[in-house]
Design a protein around this motif. Structure first.
Motif, PDB file in Angstrom:
ATOM      1  N   ALA A 103       1.756   5.413   4.476  1.00  0.00           N
ATOM      2  CA  ALA A 103       0.756   5.318   3.419  1.00  0.00           C
ATOM      3  C   ALA A 103       0.715   6.629   2.651  1.00  0.00           C
ATOM      4  O   ALA A 103       0.702   7.716   3.232  1.00  0.00           O
ATOM      5  CB  ALA A 103      -0.612   4.991   4.004  1.00  0.00           C
ATOM      6  N   ASP A 104       0.704   6.491   1.319  1.00  0.00           N
ATOM      7  CA  ASP A 104       0.768   7.650   0.438  1.00  0.00           C
ATOM      8  C   ASP A 104      -0.187   7.396  -0.720  1.00  0.00           C
ATOM      9  O   ASP A 104       0.208   6.810  -1.722  1.00  0.00           O
ATOM     10  CB  ASP A 104       2.213   7.823  -0.050  1.00  0.00           C
ATOM     11  CG  ASP A 104       2.402   9.030  -0.933  1.00  0.00           C
ATOM     12  OD1 ASP A 104       1.503   9.886  -0.995  1.00  0.00           O
ATOM     13  OD2 ASP A 104       3.475   9.118  -1.575  1.00  0.00           O
ATOM     14  N   GLY A 105      -1.452   7.797  -0.553  1.00  0.00           N
ATOM     15  CA  GLY A 105      -2.442   7.488  -1.587  1.00  0.00           C
ATOM     16  C   GLY A 105      -2.685   5.994  -1.612  1.00  0.00           C
ATOM     17  O   GLY A 105      -3.006   5.390  -0.611  1.00  0.00           O
ATOM     18  N   GLY A 106      -2.448   5.357  -2.761  1.00  0.00           N
ATOM     19  CA  GLY A 106      -2.643   3.920  -2.887  1.00  0.00           C
ATOM     20  C   GLY A 106      -1.415   3.111  -2.542  1.00  0.00           C
ATOM     21  O   GLY A 106      -1.464   1.893  -2.457  1.00  0.00           O
ATOM     22  N   GLY A 107      -0.285   3.771  -2.318  1.00  0.00           N
ATOM     23  CA  GLY A 107       0.958   3.057  -2.039  1.00  0.00           C
ATOM     24  C   GLY A 107       1.610   3.548  -0.764  1.00  0.00           C
ATOM     25  O   GLY A 107       0.933   3.953   0.179  1.00  0.00           O
TER      26      GLY A 107
END
Length: 117
Positions: A103-107
């Motif tokens: 997971a990287d922020g919203g994506g």
């Protein structure tokens, strides 16, 4: 639905989107047989590819690709063979890839290992 399952489903959706962006065709998702499940079966334009998807919320407890042990790789190979047999795919071998998503922020960030077994 618990957060772990939701994260996993979001990761599989993101992995499928990633493969489509590469120009691959998604053949099947969550194929099951008595021996287990394949997350994604795709075609990369040359051959069929079984894609195992490992999703993590962070790398705090390790990289998702570290979850692929020798036993898991052998199991994926057997499942790929089962899928190919069930679908009449003969001749060309089925490749097994692993997609590690974090997971990287919203994506998600995606790490794609090809031909793991």
């Amino acid at each position: 639905m618990n957060a772990h399952i939701t994260l996993g489903r979001r990761g599989e959706d993101a992995a499928a989107d990633y493969l489509v962006e590469l120009g691959w065709t998604i053949i099947e998702r969550n194929w099951r047989c008595p021996e287990g499940e394949l997350d994604i079966v795709a075609h990369d334009g040359r051959r069929h590819v079984v894609c195992e998807v490992k999703t993590r919320g962070s790398v705090r407890f390790g990289d998702p690709l570290e979850a692929i042990t020798a036993d898991k790789a052998a199991r994926l190979r057997r499942l790929a063979w089962r899928w190919a047999t069930a679908h009449g795919v003969t001749g060309a071998p089925v490749r097994v890839d692993v997609l590690g998503l974090v997971a990287d922020g919203g994506g998600f960030s995606v790490d794609h290992l090809r031909e793991v077994c």
